[in-house]
Design a protein around this motif. Structure first.
Motif, short mmCIF file in Angstrom:
data_model
loop_
_atom_site.label_atom_id
_atom_site.label_comp_id
_atom_site.label_asym_id
_atom_site.label_seq_id
_atom_site.Cartn_x
_atom_site.Cartn_y
_atom_site.Cartn_z
N SER A 35 0.90 -1.14 -0.26
CA SER A 35 0.25 -0.05 0.20
C SER A 35 0.51 1.21 -0.35
O SER A 35 0.37 2.94 -0.48
N ILE A 36 1.90 1.04 0.28
CA ILE A 36 3.11 2.48 0.79
C ILE A 36 3.21 2.06 -0.80
O ILE A 36 3.83 4.08 -1.55
N ALA A 37 3.40 1.82 -1.36
CA ALA A 37 4.16 1.56 -3.18
C ALA A 37 3.52 2.19 -3.12
O ALA A 37 3.29 2.67 -4.13
N ARG A 38 2.43 1.43 -3.45
CA ARG A 38 0.47 2.09 -4.54
C ARG A 38 0.24 3.67 -4.49
O ARG A 38 0.17 4.14 -5.20
N SER A 39 0.86 4.12 -3.50
CA SER A 39 0.34 5.04 -2.55
C SER A 39 1.26 6.26 -3.45
O SER A 39 1.26 7.36 -3.58
N TYR A 40 2.53 5.85 -3.77
CA TYR A 40 3.51 6.31 -4.75
C TYR A 40 3.30 6.48 -6.37
O TYR A 40 4.01 7.20 -7.02
#
Length: 174
Positions: A35-40
Motif C-alpha cells: 500500500s505504501i508503494a501504491r501510494s506513490y
C-alpha cells in the motif's frame, strides 16, 4: 492454545535463520508495504520492486536492528524511501485516488452511491498530498507507529493530522 508471535520475537527468530519467522514477517507486513508503494503511484512492477527491495534491505540489515519491535516501522520507512526513489526515477506523478466501490442491489442507490463516491474522490484529490496519502494508508496500517513511519511523521501527529484531513475532506464534500 495458539501462541501469538510479536514482531520483535519474529525478527529475533528470523535473525537466527528461522524460515517460518521470515514467512510470518512477510505475511504480516507485505500488505502495508504494497500500500505504501501504491501510494506513490507505482505500477505493479515498480511496486513489486519497491517491496522486494525493502525486504532485501531487511535481510541485509536485520543484524543491525537494535530494537526488533521497531522492525515494522523500519520496514514502512524503508518502503517509503524505496517507493519515492522509484517514483522519482521514473518521473511519475505522485498518488492517484483509487475509487473503492460497494455494489448496491438497487440501481438508484447504486447511482447515488457512485455520485457520492465521485464527489469524495474529487474532494480527496483536492486535499494536500500529505492528507491524501495519510487517509489512504490509514485503513491498511496495522498501527499508528507504522503509519507514522510510512509517512515520516511523529506517532503523536497521526491522530490529529488524520482528524484535520478528515475535516478538510468533509468541508469539500457537499
Amino acid at each position: 492454545m495458539a501462541r501469538r508471535d510479536d514482531t520483535d520475537e519474529l525478527v529475533v527468530r528470523a535473525r537466527d535463520g528461522d524460515g517460518d519467522a521470515w514467512a510470518r514477517l512477510v505475511e504480516r507486513h507485505s500488505g502495508l508495504l504494497w500500500s505504501i508503494a501504491r501510494s506513490y503511484g507505482l505500477n505493479d512492477a515498480d511496486a513489486g520492486d519497491a517491496v522486494q527491495t525493502t525486504w532485501l534491505r531487511l535481510v541485509e540489515r536485520i543484524d543491525e536492528l537494535r530494537e526488533p519491535a521497531a522492525a515494522a516501522c523500519w520496514l514502512a520507512t524503508t518502503a517509503r524511501h524505496e517507493s519515492l526513489r522509484l517514483a522519482r526515477r521514473r518521473g511519475r506523478a505522485l498518488p492517484t485516488v483509487p475509487a473503492p466501490r460497494e455494489p448496491e442491489p438497487d440501481p438508484a442507490r447504486v447511482v447515488a452511491a457512485r455520485e457520492r463516491l465521485g464527489m469524495v474522490g474529487a474532494a480527496l484529490e483536492r486535499l494536500p498530498l500529505r492528507c491524501r496519502t495519510l487517509l489512504r494508508l490509514f485503513a491498511l496500517a496495522p498501527s499508528h507507529a507504522e503509519l507514522a513511519a510510512a509517512l515520516g511523521i511523529p506517532v503523536g501527529s497521526v491522530g490529529p493530522t488524520r482528524a484535520r484531513c478528515l475535516e478538510s475532506l468533509r468541508r469539500l464534500v457537499p
